[in-house]
Scaffold this active site. Structure first.
Site, PDB file in Angstrom:
ATOM      1  NE  ARG A  64      -3.507  -0.234   2.668  1.00  0.00           N
ATOM      2  CZ  ARG A  64      -4.380  -1.021   2.046  1.00  0.00           C
ATOM      3  NH1 ARG A  64      -4.886  -0.651   0.891  1.00  0.00           N
ATOM      4  NH2 ARG A  64      -4.738  -2.168   2.574  1.00  0.00           N
ATOM      5  CG  MET A  89     -13.441  -0.544  -6.929  1.00  0.00           C
ATOM      6  SD  MET A  89     -14.664   0.351  -5.940  1.00  0.00           S
ATOM      7  CE  MET A  89     -15.489  -1.015  -5.158  1.00  0.00           C
ATOM      8  CB  ILE A  91      -7.512   1.248   1.001  1.00  0.00           C
ATOM      9  CG1 ILE A  91      -8.899   0.594   1.065  1.00  0.00           C
ATOM     10  CG2 ILE A  91      -7.283   2.154   2.204  1.00  0.00           C
ATOM     11  CD1 ILE A  91      -9.020  -0.486   2.109  1.00  0.00           C
ATOM     12  CG  ASN A 106     -14.646   7.550  -2.271  1.00  0.00           C
ATOM     13  OD1 ASN A 106     -14.511   7.161  -3.439  1.00  0.00           O
ATOM     14  ND2 ASN A 106     -15.115   6.758  -1.322  1.00  0.00           N
ATOM     15  CG  HIS A 108     -19.542   4.465  -0.250  1.00  0.00           C
ATOM     16  ND1 HIS A 108     -18.693   3.423  -0.580  1.00  0.00           N
ATOM     17  CD2 HIS A 108     -20.469   3.940   0.591  1.00  0.00           C
ATOM     18  CE1 HIS A 108     -19.091   2.324   0.046  1.00  0.00           C
ATOM     19  NE2 HIS A 108     -20.157   2.603   0.759  1.00  0.00           N
ATOM     20  CB  VAL A 143     -12.251   2.007   4.550  1.00  0.00           C
ATOM     21  CG1 VAL A 143     -13.147   1.687   3.364  1.00  0.00           C
ATOM     22  CG2 VAL A 143     -10.871   1.403   4.360  1.00  0.00           C
ATOM     23  CG  ASP A 144     -15.948   3.901   1.869  1.00  0.00           C
ATOM     24  OD1 ASP A 144     -15.400   4.654   1.050  1.00  0.00           O
ATOM     25  OD2 ASP A 144     -16.267   2.737   1.614  1.00  0.00           O
TER      26      ASP A 144
HETATM   27  C1  GAR Z   1     -19.839   3.845  -8.291  1.00  0.00           C
HETATM   28  O1  GAR Z   1     -21.182   3.505  -8.093  1.00  0.00           O
HETATM   29  C2  GAR Z   1     -19.178   4.245  -7.010  1.00  0.00           C
HETATM   30  O2  GAR Z   1     -20.055   4.827  -6.104  1.00  0.00           O
HETATM   31  C3  GAR Z   1     -18.672   2.919  -6.506  1.00  0.00           C
HETATM   32  O3  GAR Z   1     -18.237   2.239  -7.646  1.00  0.00           O
HETATM   33  C4  GAR Z   1     -19.028   2.627  -8.752  1.00  0.00           C
HETATM   34  C5  GAR Z   1     -18.096   2.945  -9.898  1.00  0.00           C
HETATM   35  O4  GAR Z   1     -18.806   3.210 -11.068  1.00  0.00           O
HETATM   36  N1  GAR Z   1     -17.626   3.115  -5.561  1.00  0.00           N
HETATM   37  C6  GAR Z   1     -17.456   2.350  -4.476  1.00  0.00           C
HETATM   38  O5  GAR Z   1     -18.135   1.380  -4.232  1.00  0.00           O
HETATM   39  C7  GAR Z   1     -16.309   2.793  -3.571  1.00  0.00           C
HETATM   40  N2  GAR Z   1     -16.387   2.151  -2.311  1.00  0.00           N
HETATM   41  P1  GAR Z   1     -18.089   3.906 -12.310  1.00  0.00           P
HETATM   42  O6  GAR Z   1     -16.745   3.214 -12.526  1.00  0.00           O
HETATM   43  O7  GAR Z   1     -19.032   3.643 -13.449  1.00  0.00           O
HETATM   44  O8  GAR Z   1     -17.930   5.360 -11.998  1.00  0.00           O
END
Ligand code: GAR
Length: 201
Positions: A64, A89, A91, A106, A108, A143-144
Site C-alpha cells: 500500500r 476500489m 485504499i 470520494n 460511495h 475507509v469511507d
Molecule cells: C460507483 O457507483 C461508485 O459509487 C462505486 O463504484 C461505482 C463505480 O462506477 N464506488 C465504491 O463502491 C467505492 N467504495 P463507475 O466506474 O461507473 O464510476
C-alpha cells in the site's frame, strides 16, 4: 481552475459525468486519469476525451505504501492539486492524505456510515434497508469515513436487484458528484472537524 487527477478502477461512468460537465460552470481541469488496473473502460473514456491516462497497477506494487507513493507522484507530475476517486476500489495509504490534505474526494453508493467498503449496494439489499443513497466525502485515513460533503437518499423498491438499484444510485452520483466537485474547486466548502459547510461566495 482546480487541476484534478481522477482515480478509477473500472467502468468510469462517474469519470464520464465529470468529462461531460466540463465547461464554464465547472472550474475544474482533469489533468490525468489514473487506473490501478490496465484495460478498463474508464481509460478509454479518458483517451476519447483527450485526457492523459495512465495505469499505476496495483499488481505491480502489492504494497500500500509504495502504491500510494506512485499514485501521488503520477498525479503531482501531471500537475494535479486534488484527487477525485471515481469508482477507485483501492485504499490509499497515509502518504496520500498528507500530500493532499482535505483534497481527496470520494463517491460511495450508500448513506455512510452505513455499508462502507466493497459491495455496498448488495449489502444494503441483503440487509433489507428501505432507503439507501449516495455519499460524497473527503477521504481520511479510514475507509469511507472522512467528513461528509453531500448525501442524497434513494429508496429501495420491491423487487430491486443489485443492478436496478445501482443504476438508480448512479443517476444520482452522476448529477451530484460534478456539482460537489465544482463547489470544492470554487472554494465554497469549508471543513470544521467532521462538518463540511457550503459557503456561497
Ligand atoms: C460507483 O457507483 C461508485 O459509487 C462505486 O463504484 C461505482 C463505480 O462506477 N464506488 C465504491 O463502491 C467505492 N467504495 P463507475 O466506474 O461507473 O464510476
Amino acid at each position: 481552475m482546480t487541476r484534478i487527477a481522477v482515480l478509477v478502477s473500472g467502468n468510469g461512468t462517474n469519470l464520464q459525468a465529470l468529462i461531460d460537465a466540463r465547461g464554464e460552470a465547472f472550474p475544474v481541469e482533469i489533468v490525468s486519469v489514473i487506473s490501478d488496473r490496465p484495460g478498463v473502460r474508464a481509460l478509454g473514456r479518458a483517451r476519447a476525451a483527450g485526457i492523459p491516462a495512465q495505469v499505476v497497477a496495483w499488481s505491480e506494487y502489492r504494497d500500500r505504501g509504495l502504491f500510494t507513493k506512485a499514485i501521488c507522484e503520477a498525479a503531482e507530475e501531471a500537475g494535479a492539486t486534488a484527487l477525485v476517486l471515481a469508482g477507485f476500489m483501492r485504499i490509499l495509504g497515509a502518504e496520500a492524505i498528507e500530500r493532499f490534505p482535505n483534497r481527496i474526494l470520494n463517491v460511495h453508493p450508500a448513506l455512510l456510515p452505513a455499508f462502507p467498503g466493497a459491495q455496498a449496494v448488495e449489502r444494503a439489499i441483503d440487509h433489507g434497508v428501505k432507503v439507501t443513497g449516495v455519499t460524497i466525502h473527503f477521504v481520511d485515513e479510514e475507509v469511507d469515513h472522512g467528513p461528509i460533503i453531500a448525501q442524497e437518499p434513494v429508496p429501495v423498491l420491491p423487487g430491486d436487484t443489485v443492478e436496478s438499484l445501482h443504476a438508480r444510485l448512479q443517476e444520482v452520483e452522476h448529477r451530484l458528484y460534478p456539482q460537489v466537485i465544482a463547489d470544492f474547486a470554487s472554494g465554497s466548502l469549508s471543513i470544521e472537524g467532521r462538518t463540511v459547510w457550503r459557503t456561497d461566495r
